[in-house]
Design a protein around this motif. Structure first.
Motif, PDB file in Angstrom:
ATOM      1  N   VAL A 137      45.237  43.086  47.451  1.00  0.00           N
ATOM      2  CA  VAL A 137      44.513  44.279  47.195  1.00  0.00           C
ATOM      3  C   VAL A 137      45.386  45.415  46.790  1.00  0.00           C
ATOM      4  O   VAL A 137      46.589  45.610  47.300  1.00  0.00           O
ATOM      5  N   ALA A 138      44.998  46.158  45.689  1.00  0.00           N
ATOM      6  CA  ALA A 138      45.866  47.280  45.139  1.00  0.00           C
ATOM      7  C   ALA A 138      45.067  48.182  44.472  1.00  0.00           C
ATOM      8  O   ALA A 138      43.862  47.772  43.852  1.00  0.00           O
ATOM      9  N   ASP A 139      45.152  49.578  45.045  1.00  0.00           N
ATOM     10  CA  ASP A 139      44.226  50.538  44.520  1.00  0.00           C
ATOM     11  C   ASP A 139      42.899  50.265  44.845  1.00  0.00           C
ATOM     12  O   ASP A 139      41.832  50.793  44.244  1.00  0.00           O
ATOM     13  N   GLY A 140      42.691  49.742  46.067  1.00  0.00           N
ATOM     14  CA  GLY A 140      41.013  49.472  46.620  1.00  0.00           C
ATOM     15  C   GLY A 140      40.432  48.342  45.770  1.00  0.00           C
ATOM     16  O   GLY A 140      39.379  48.267  46.161  1.00  0.00           O
ATOM     17  N   GLN A 141      41.136  47.501  44.890  1.00  0.00           N
ATOM     18  CA  GLN A 141      40.511  46.288  44.257  1.00  0.00           C
ATOM     19  C   GLN A 141      41.381  45.100  44.503  1.00  0.00           C
ATOM     20  O   GLN A 141      42.515  45.261  44.770  1.00  0.00           O
ATOM     21  N   GLU A 142      40.573  44.187  44.686  1.00  0.00           N
ATOM     22  CA  GLU A 142      41.282  42.700  44.615  1.00  0.00           C
ATOM     23  C   GLU A 142      41.571  42.274  43.387  1.00  0.00           C
ATOM     24  O   GLU A 142      41.001  42.342  42.307  1.00  0.00           O
ATOM     25  N   HIS A 143      42.928  41.560  43.464  1.00  0.00           N
ATOM     26  CA  HIS A 143      43.452  41.300  42.180  1.00  0.00           C
ATOM     27  C   HIS A 143      43.894  39.649  42.542  1.00  0.00           C
ATOM     28  O   HIS A 143      44.110  39.255  43.781  1.00  0.00           O
ATOM     29  N   GLU A 144      44.344  38.809  41.566  1.00  0.00           N
ATOM     30  CA  GLU A 144      44.706  37.650  41.718  1.00  0.00           C
ATOM     31  C   GLU A 144      46.164  37.452  41.055  1.00  0.00           C
ATOM     32  O   GLU A 144      46.383  38.050  39.828  1.00  0.00           O
ATOM     33  N   LEU A 145      47.248  36.862  41.658  1.00  0.00           N
ATOM     34  CA  LEU A 145      48.285  36.504  41.157  1.00  0.00           C
ATOM     35  C   LEU A 145      48.460  35.050  40.857  1.00  0.00           C
ATOM     36  O   LEU A 145      48.514  34.375  42.159  1.00  0.00           O
TER      37      LEU A 145
END
Ligand code: RFL
Ligand code: PHB
Length: 396
Positions: free
Chosen positions: A141-149
């Protein structure tokens, strides 16, 4: 986002791994749950083994450490009000270095930022998916949003309370100890030039330091100890009692307490330290009771093995060292667990008079037998780092 190695956690393990991989031309992204200010201020370890310092020098991370750290050639064991010096350098031909973990973390962060490669703060990983496939994914989670790495490999360096160990589905071996440490950082010059490990009927005490102006002290307390019951004057009185000795010249230096906290003592080992393409390193894989001053040093040993294995895999396609990763690390981990559990049992106050007498017999043996003292000094200053752990050529 895609990278070669996704590193979860920007403690010593994750940051050093990122540095070693970068030197070998392997790309990584480091995700850290906390802010930069938080990780740079977290007071933890202080003792670096001889081999840890050598590695940091070899990979260009010891500039400030060499200027600001304190090299200690011995330590004191204090029992029955008498101090006995263990000459580490004479016995083991190596020494320890005192340098706060947060200072090392600052150096590692600066080195990472210099490379321009990603180090994301306030970016907690929340899960790892597909660890047994060729493309494991870290969800964060970054800046309130979920991301995928997406990555080739995930390195779980997120400490004891991280999310990667549960994702590993391994077996965990645990031992709890019936005491904890109350640790304080004080604006007071060290009372002695070296560390003092004190066995006392009231409980264990440890005198350590961070700089010539700042002392780090610990007291054995109950595992559920309430910090509210320990105002500063009670702490200083307990330290003065437990560190007292039959030497009229001895005096405990006191000063304002800057920070205090209670830390439990625990042994945990995860076996194996791998699940498919997810590899655990440092406190994410194991923790040791702080008595032996080994946790940070074990984390360094793990990432040396992991970096060498990844280097071989990317260079040749061989999984030989990756397959040996867990086995190689666990041999050292269990030896260090044994040492840390032994030191813990020898030094902490027990209500059982039989145990107390065994402890004193062990302490006397350590101070009278050169063979016993040598074994202690060799392990305390650091087991040798096998040659295959070599950090390899710098290709960055
Ligand atoms: P760390 O330092 O805990 O770093 C893990 C990082 O991962 C982050 N994290 C996450 N990031 C992203 N997503 C998530 N979901 C995350 N969850 C967690 C955390 O915020 C953190 O930044 O583990 P690492 O790198 O494995 O390093 C291990 C050492 O910190 C530890 O073993 C030592 O501090 C232990 N230790 C000592 N070790 C020594 O070698 N010598 C010593 O003298 C020594 N003294 C000590 C110690 C530990 C102590 N405490 C407080 C436990 C003294 C004490 C009191
Ligand atoms: C420390 O300085 O924090 C320290 C020193 C020795 C130990 C544990 C912690 O065994």
């Amino acid at each position: 986002m895609r990278t070669q190695v996704a590193i979860v956690g920007a403690g010593p393990a994750g940051l050093l791994l990122a540095h070693l991989l970068h030197r070998s031309g392997i790309d990584s992204v480091v995700l850290e749950r906390q802010t930069r200010e938080h990780v740079e201020r977290r007071i933890r370890a202080g003792v670096l083994e001889h081999g840890t310092v050598e590695v940091l020098r070899e990979v260009g991370l010891a500039g400030r450490l060499d200027r600001e750290s304190m090299v200690h050639h011995g330590l004191e064991l204090l029992f029955e009000q008498t101090a006995h010096r263990i000459d580490l350098t004479a016995l083991a031909r190596q020494q320890i270095t005192i340098y706060g973990q947060h200072e090392l973390v600052k150096d590692l962060i600066a080195a990472r930022l210099d490379t321009g490669r990603p180090l994301l703060f306030s970016a907690p990983a929340v899960g790892v998916s597909d660890p047994t496939t060729a493309s494991p994914t870290v969800h964060y989670v970054a800046d309130g949003q979920e991301h995928e790495l997406h990555a080739d490999v995930v390195a779980g360096c997120d400490g004891f309370h991280g999310i990667t160990r549960p994702a590993c589905r391994a077996t965990t071996y645990t031992r709890d100890y019936p005491y904890a440490w109350l640790g304080v950082l004080a604006a007071a010059a060290p009372s002695s030039p070296e560390l003092i490990y004190a066995h006392h009927p009231d409980g264990f005490a440890l005198h350590s330091m961070r700089t010539p102006e700042v002392t780090r002290l610990y007291l054995q307390v109950a595992p559920d100890e309430d910090l509210a019951g320990w105002p500063d004057d009670r702490i200083w009185t307990a330290l003065a009692t437990r560190l007292d000795r039959a030497d009229p010249g001895w005096r405990l230096t006191t000063g304002p307490i800057l920070e205090k906290g209670v830390t439990g003592l625990r042994s945990v080992v995860t076996e194996p330290m791998r699940h498919g393409r997810l590899f655990l390193a440092g406190d994410a894989a194991h923790i040791v009771p702080a008595t032996g001053a080994k946790g940070l040093n074990l984390a360094v040993a793990d990432v040396l093995v992991l970096a060498a294995a990844l280097r071989e895999w990317y260079a040749t396609g061989s999984e030989h060292l990756l397959d040996a990763y867990s086995r190689t690390c666990l041999a050292r981990v269990w030896r260090v667990q044994q040492f840390s559990a032994w030191m813990t049992a020898m030094l902490h106050c027990s209500p059982d008079p039989f145990t107390q007498r065994l402890q004193l017999a062990q302490l006397r043996d350590l101070t009278r037998s050169t063979a016993a003292a040598t074994s202690f000094a060799e392990t305390y200053t650091g087991l040798p780092m096998p040659t295959e752990w070599s950090t390899g050529p710098d290709q960055s």
